[in-house]
Write a protein that holds these residues in place. Structure first.
Motif, PDB file in Angstrom:
ATOM      1  N   UNK A 117      -3.516  10.562  -2.316  1.00 30.42           N
ATOM      2  CA  UNK A 117      -2.881   9.986  -1.129  1.00 30.42           C
ATOM      3  C   UNK A 117      -3.872   9.139  -0.324  1.00 30.42           C
ATOM      4  N   UNK A 118      -4.696   8.392  -1.044  1.00 29.98           N
ATOM      5  CA  UNK A 118      -5.658   7.501  -0.396  1.00 29.98           C
ATOM      6  C   UNK A 118      -5.794   6.213  -1.196  1.00 29.98           C
ATOM      7  N   UNK A 119      -5.638   5.106  -0.492  1.00 33.82           N
ATOM      8  CA  UNK A 119      -5.863   3.794  -1.087  1.00 33.82           C
ATOM      9  C   UNK A 119      -6.908   3.074  -0.240  1.00 33.82           C
ATOM     10  N   UNK A 120      -7.940   2.551  -0.897  1.00 38.01           N
ATOM     11  CA  UNK A 120      -8.970   1.770  -0.196  1.00 38.01           C
ATOM     12  C   UNK A 120      -8.542   0.306  -0.168  1.00 38.01           C
ATOM     13  N   UNK A 171      10.383   9.340   5.571  1.00 37.87           N
ATOM     14  CA  UNK A 171      10.993   8.339   4.694  1.00 37.87           C
ATOM     15  C   UNK A 171      10.055   7.146   4.540  1.00 37.87           C
ATOM     16  N   UNK A 172      10.332   6.330   3.553  1.00 33.55           N
ATOM     17  CA  UNK A 172       9.476   5.173   3.279  1.00 33.55           C
ATOM     18  C   UNK A 172       9.396   4.246   4.495  1.00 33.55           C
ATOM     19  N   UNK A 173      10.545   3.930   5.090  1.00 36.76           N
ATOM     20  CA  UNK A 173      10.564   2.993   6.218  1.00 36.76           C
ATOM     21  C   UNK A 173       9.897   3.585   7.462  1.00 36.76           C
ATOM     22  N   UNK A 189      -3.419   6.041   4.097  1.00 34.86           N
ATOM     23  CA  UNK A 189      -2.707   7.199   3.544  1.00 34.86           C
ATOM     24  C   UNK A 189      -1.270   7.203   4.052  1.00 34.86           C
ATOM     25  N   UNK A 190      -0.424   8.023   3.423  1.00 36.41           N
ATOM     26  CA  UNK A 190       0.991   8.104   3.814  1.00 36.41           C
ATOM     27  C   UNK A 190       1.341   9.541   4.195  1.00 36.41           C
ATOM     28  N   UNK A 191       2.395   9.686   4.982  1.00 34.91           N
ATOM     29  CA  UNK A 191       2.944  11.004   5.306  1.00 34.91           C
ATOM     30  C   UNK A 191       4.173  11.197   4.411  1.00 34.91           C
ATOM     31  N   UNK A 192       4.022  12.015   3.381  1.00 39.53           N
ATOM     32  CA  UNK A 192       5.085  12.139   2.384  1.00 39.53           C
ATOM     33  C   UNK A 192       6.288  12.937   2.886  1.00 39.53           C
ATOM     34  N   UNK A 207       0.840  -1.207   0.000  1.00 41.38           N
ATOM     35  CA  UNK A 207       0.000   0.000   0.000  1.00 41.38           C
ATOM     36  C   UNK A 207       0.870   1.249   0.000  1.00 41.38           C
ATOM     37  N   UNK A 208       1.931   1.225   0.799  1.00 36.15           N
ATOM     38  CA  UNK A 208       2.865   2.360   0.854  1.00 36.15           C
ATOM     39  C   UNK A 208       3.558   2.559  -0.499  1.00 36.15           C
ATOM     40  N   UNK A 209       3.929   1.445  -1.125  1.00 35.25           N
ATOM     41  CA  UNK A 209       4.583   1.522  -2.433  1.00 35.25           C
ATOM     42  C   UNK A 209       3.629   2.083  -3.490  1.00 35.25           C
ATOM     43  N   UNK A 210       2.369   1.679  -3.421  1.00 39.49           N
ATOM     44  CA  UNK A 210       1.363   2.172  -4.366  1.00 39.49           C
ATOM     45  C   UNK A 210       1.130   3.673  -4.167  1.00 39.49           C
TER      46      UNK A 210
END
Length: 423
Positions: free
Chosen positions: A253-256, A289-291, A283-286, A236-239
């Motif tokens: 910045x939203x994936x269901x 970092x990814x990790x 959602x992610x906090x851009x 999900x983070x990668x998407x």
């Protein structure tokens, strides 16, 4: 035998003029006879009543699943196999083909026939069942195709909400009042949300498919374990990152992410033909970092998942049938608010070696329908390989951007694994 369609099933069914179809493709090595395939399909229908059902509307125009006295067999369409990717073309054809659900079952079968290798597809209306149910009857189909005398049991079908929601909740005055109140508030809110007069023009639909080999798949699983996050959260983070990089300000910045209702409602068995699902948004906090994001996202996923209540959700929806038309209009005509739906079916526990044939691979299912943004990514793991199906429509996500998003997802996975290898 018959039952009314639940709210979610009616929503997926629509008015019958637009398909909402799911396809599960798989590849077999061996030789087959059509009568053996038809026999296996007949046995499936013998176990699962709803695989025999048609849909009829009553005098109030309410749709009902109804099992006719005369058995209607699952139709088989046979085409000659023309290459390794022929199944993708047939999948796209099945997405677009309406079910004549008043006269025939809501499931059909496609045999892409080769001399030594055949690709096969189950296509079904999404109002009939979900991917979990479909994997159950795929397992049973292969079992009978290999051994016609194999036992697969008999399903005790779900005949209504009372077979899912425990009676102490369903008949509780406080819970009933709560569900009705939430349902009324939701129905009123939906009426007040402004929507456009026209739905977004979908234009051409497409399917993009790829796999991770066993080595890469295992590295990814091991990495997720070391980070104490699920594969679902990582992907999900990668998407999300891929959509942000390719679409920029157009990304939401939203994936269901669907959550299998069987995790919460134990009344629904693995082999029940059932379509109701639960959903969370990730959602992610851009700025991180990814990790760093992974751990925060995992906490968010666990928090949201723990709050899911399938019983109250079903009761709310069942109290709001009169809002169905407005809700469907909102989904069709409202502006898109998420990048895509991402579904991870996880490891498919179906044998690959049989006496009469080999199950070479199961391709991840694909599904497409008319209720808003069609962009969907589905992944599953079979024989140690992660498989991806990425479905979309030009009107929502241009094909060129979808290809770039796929490449970005693959690159993100490899970069993370290379980074851990260096450490």
């Amino acid at each position: 035998m018959k039952r009314k369609l639940l709210f979610g099933e009616r929503m997926l069914l629509g008015d019958g003029t637009e398909p909402f179809n799911a396809v599960i493709p798989f590849r077999l090595r061996g030789t087959f006879k059509e009568e053996d395939i038809q026999y296996a399909l007949n046995q499936l229908q013998g176990k699962h009543p709803w695989l025999r059902a048609v849909i009829h509307h009553d005098e109030q125009n309410i749709p009902w699943f109804e099992v006719p006295e005369r058995n209607l067999p699952i139709p088989i369409r046979t085409v000659s196999r023309n290459g390794e990717d022929h199944w993708q073309k047939e999948s796209e054809r099945e997405w677009q083909t309406l079910f004549q659900y008043g006269e025939r079952p809501l499931i059909r079968f496609v045999w892409i026939k080769g001399e030594e290798v055949s690709d096969m597809l189950f296509a079904f209306h999404h109002c009939l069942c979900d991917g979990g149910s479909a994997m159950a009857f795929l397992y049973e189909f292969l079992k009978i195709l290999d051994n016609p005398s194999a036992e697969i049991g008999v399903e005790h079908p779900i005949l209504g909400i009372q077979d899912v929601v425990p009676s102490e909740i369903l008949t509780n005055r406080k819970q009933k009042l709560k569900a009705k109140l939430i349902g009324r508030l939701a129905a009123t809110a939906i009426k007040c949300i402004p929507v456009g007069k026209k739905a977004v023009e979908r234009k051409n639909d497409y399917l993009i498919h790829w796999k991770f080999d066993k080595a890469l798949s295992q590295e990814l699983i091991s990495y997720c374990k070391s980070m104490e996050v699920t594969v679902n959260t990582f992907l999900s983070a990668a998407v999300l990152q891929a959509f942000k990089k390719i679409r920029g300000e157009s990304a939401f910045n939203k994936v269901s992410c669907p959550v299998d209702i069987r995790r919460f409602a134990k009344q629904i068995k693995e082999d029940h033909i059932f379509a109701f699902g639960l959903m969370i948004v990730v959602s992610a906090n851009h700025k991180m970092s990814f990790s760093e994001n992974l751990r925060l996202m995992q906490e968010s996923v666990e928090r949201k998942t723990s709050k899911l209540n399938p019983y109250i959700t079903m009761m709310v929806m069942e109290s709001a049938h009169d809002a169905l038309k407005n809700f469907t209009k909102l989904l069709k005509h409202g502006k898109s608010s998420n990048d895509c739906m991402f579904s991870n079916l996880g490891r498919i526990q179906i044998p690959h070696q049989y006496k009469e044939f080999t199950l070479d691979t199961i391709f991840s299912p694909s599904v497409i329908g008319p209720l808003g943004n069609t962009t969907t990514m589905v992944t599953s793991t079979f024989r140690g390989e992660m498989d991806f199906s990425f479905v979309g429509s030009e009107g929502y996500l241009p094909y060129a951007e979808a290809l770039a998003i796929r490449d970005e997802v693959i690159q993100t996975v490899k970069l993370q694994l290379d980074h851990i290898a260096v450490l």
